[in-house]
Design a protein around this motif. Structure first.
Motif, PDB file in Angstrom:
ATOM      1  N   ALA A  36      -3.834  -4.326  -0.454  1.00 38.35           N
ATOM      2  CA  ALA A  36      -2.787  -3.322  -0.623  1.00 38.35           C
ATOM      3  C   ALA A  36      -3.021  -2.093   0.249  1.00 38.35           C
ATOM      4  O   ALA A  36      -2.079  -1.349   0.543  1.00 38.35           O
ATOM      5  N   HIS A  37      -4.284  -1.875   0.656  1.00 39.61           N
ATOM      6  CA  HIS A  37      -4.609  -0.662   1.422  1.00 39.61           C
ATOM      7  C   HIS A  37      -5.279  -0.969   2.757  1.00 39.61           C
ATOM      8  O   HIS A  37      -5.804  -0.053   3.403  1.00 39.61           O
ATOM      9  N   GLY A  38      -5.260  -2.231   3.174  1.00 41.73           N
ATOM     10  CA  GLY A  38      -5.847  -2.579   4.461  1.00 41.73           C
ATOM     11  C   GLY A  38      -7.351  -2.412   4.487  1.00 41.73           C
ATOM     12  O   GLY A  38      -7.931  -2.079   5.530  1.00 41.73           O
ATOM     13  N   LEU A  39      -8.005  -2.644   3.344  1.00 42.13           N
ATOM     14  CA  LEU A  39      -9.450  -2.501   3.234  1.00 42.13           C
ATOM     15  C   LEU A  39     -10.102  -3.873   3.106  1.00 42.13           C
ATOM     16  O   LEU A  39      -9.435  -4.873   2.850  1.00 42.13           O
ATOM     17  N   SER A  40     -11.396  -3.893   3.246  1.00 39.22           N
ATOM     18  CA  SER A  40     -12.152  -5.099   2.949  1.00 39.22           C
ATOM     19  C   SER A  40     -12.520  -5.100   1.471  1.00 39.22           C
ATOM     20  O   SER A  40     -12.593  -4.040   0.833  1.00 39.22           O
ATOM     21  N   THR A  41     -12.757  -6.285   0.921  1.00 37.53           N
ATOM     22  CA  THR A  41     -13.175  -6.364  -0.479  1.00 37.53           C
ATOM     23  C   THR A  41     -14.521  -5.668  -0.673  1.00 37.53           C
ATOM     24  O   THR A  41     -14.764  -5.077  -1.731  1.00 37.53           O
ATOM     25  N   GLN A  42     -15.356  -5.703   0.354  1.00 39.28           N
ATOM     26  CA  GLN A  42     -16.652  -5.035   0.229  1.00 39.28           C
ATOM     27  C   GLN A  42     -16.473  -3.528   0.135  1.00 39.28           C
ATOM     28  O   GLN A  42     -17.198  -2.853  -0.606  1.00 39.28           O
ATOM     29  N   ALA A  43     -15.485  -2.991   0.850  1.00 42.82           N
ATOM     30  CA  ALA A  43     -15.223  -1.548   0.765  1.00 42.82           C
ATOM     31  C   ALA A  43     -14.815  -1.175  -0.649  1.00 42.82           C
ATOM     32  O   ALA A  43     -15.256  -0.144  -1.182  1.00 42.82           O
TER      33      ALA A  43
END
Length: 250
Positions: free
Chosen positions: A19-26
């Protein structure tokens, strides 16, 4: 009004990340840092998030442009630890810094308006004594007299890095060229505005790097635009944080 936990849809880390263009690790790192509330776990140990976590992530990402990553992190951590007052204090500090930056910009712009480009000869600083060794410039006495300060003040400014006169090879006297006169006049204006030498030195460095006052004027316009953008970003961050605070349970 707080949320109704029964209406929460369970979200996976990947749902928040996409939803926010992030990685799951972030997303996981944000939870570890206290930016997100602690997630529940499935019987198999997988994290499950809710709309509350989504709201926390939106608030954090909205706070970063106005406050910076470190302060935004501290704000969210304080909220999630139940210390809203500490979060408000951090926000107040950011607004105070923004106000200080605006005041600095206003003083600098005012000083520049009073410093229309003037050459050393136009300022009358070469009339006493005459040009040095045929290379132009002025000695310390005439320049100090033109500015209404003591020669010792110019020597102090030199030690602080505000002016960098060369030495005449024949006499060893300090020689101030047009750029030195400009820097001395700018320093004089800022000192009259109450600024300390250590506050003026970075500005003088910017003037030199820009190649003069006119290019610096454009740089100051960019600075003004950045401050305005930062102020608007703070408003956007405040709106998302308020939404998150409303969603959190009492």
């Amino acid at each position: 009004m707080g949320r109704n936990p029964q209406n929460d849809r369970h979200l996976r880390p990947v749902d928040l990340a996409r939803a926010h263009g992030l990685s799951t690790q972030a997303v996981r790192n944000y939870e570890v840092a206290g930016i997100l509330p602690v997630a529940d776990r499935t019987p198999h140990g997988y994290r499950t998030y809710t709309s509350l976590h989504a709201g926390a992530l939106r608030a954090f990402l909205a706070l970063v442009p106005g406050h910076g990553h470190r302060t935004a992190t501290a704000i969210m951590r304080a909220v999630n630890e139940g210390s809203a007052e500490e979060a408000f204090r951090l926000i107040d500090e950011s607004h105070t810094q923004l106000l200080d930056d605006r005041r600095t910009l206003q003083v600098v712009e005012s000083a520049l308006r009073d410093l229309a480009p003037v050459t050393a000869s136009e300022a009358g600083v070469r009339s006493e004594p005459a040009a040095v060794s045929g290379s132009g410039g002025t000695f310390i006495g005439p320049l100090a007299g033109k500015l209404g300060i003591r020669p010792a003040t110019l020597r102090k400014w030199e030690r602080a890095g505000l002016v960098s006169p060369r030495r005449d090879p024949q006499t060893g006297y300090r020689v101030y060229d047009e750029a030195d006169v400009r820097d001395a006049r700018l320093a004089h204006q800022l000192r009259r505005g109450g600024y300390l030498l250590e506050q003026i030195a970075p500005l003088i460095t910017q003037v030199r790097a820009a190649g003069g006052l006119e290019p610096l004027g454009a740089a100051l316009g960019d600075w003004r635009d950045r401050l305005s953008a930062r102020g608007r970003a703070m408003l956007a961050g405040a709106a998302e944080l308020e939404a998150y605070l409303r969603e959190r349970p009492p």
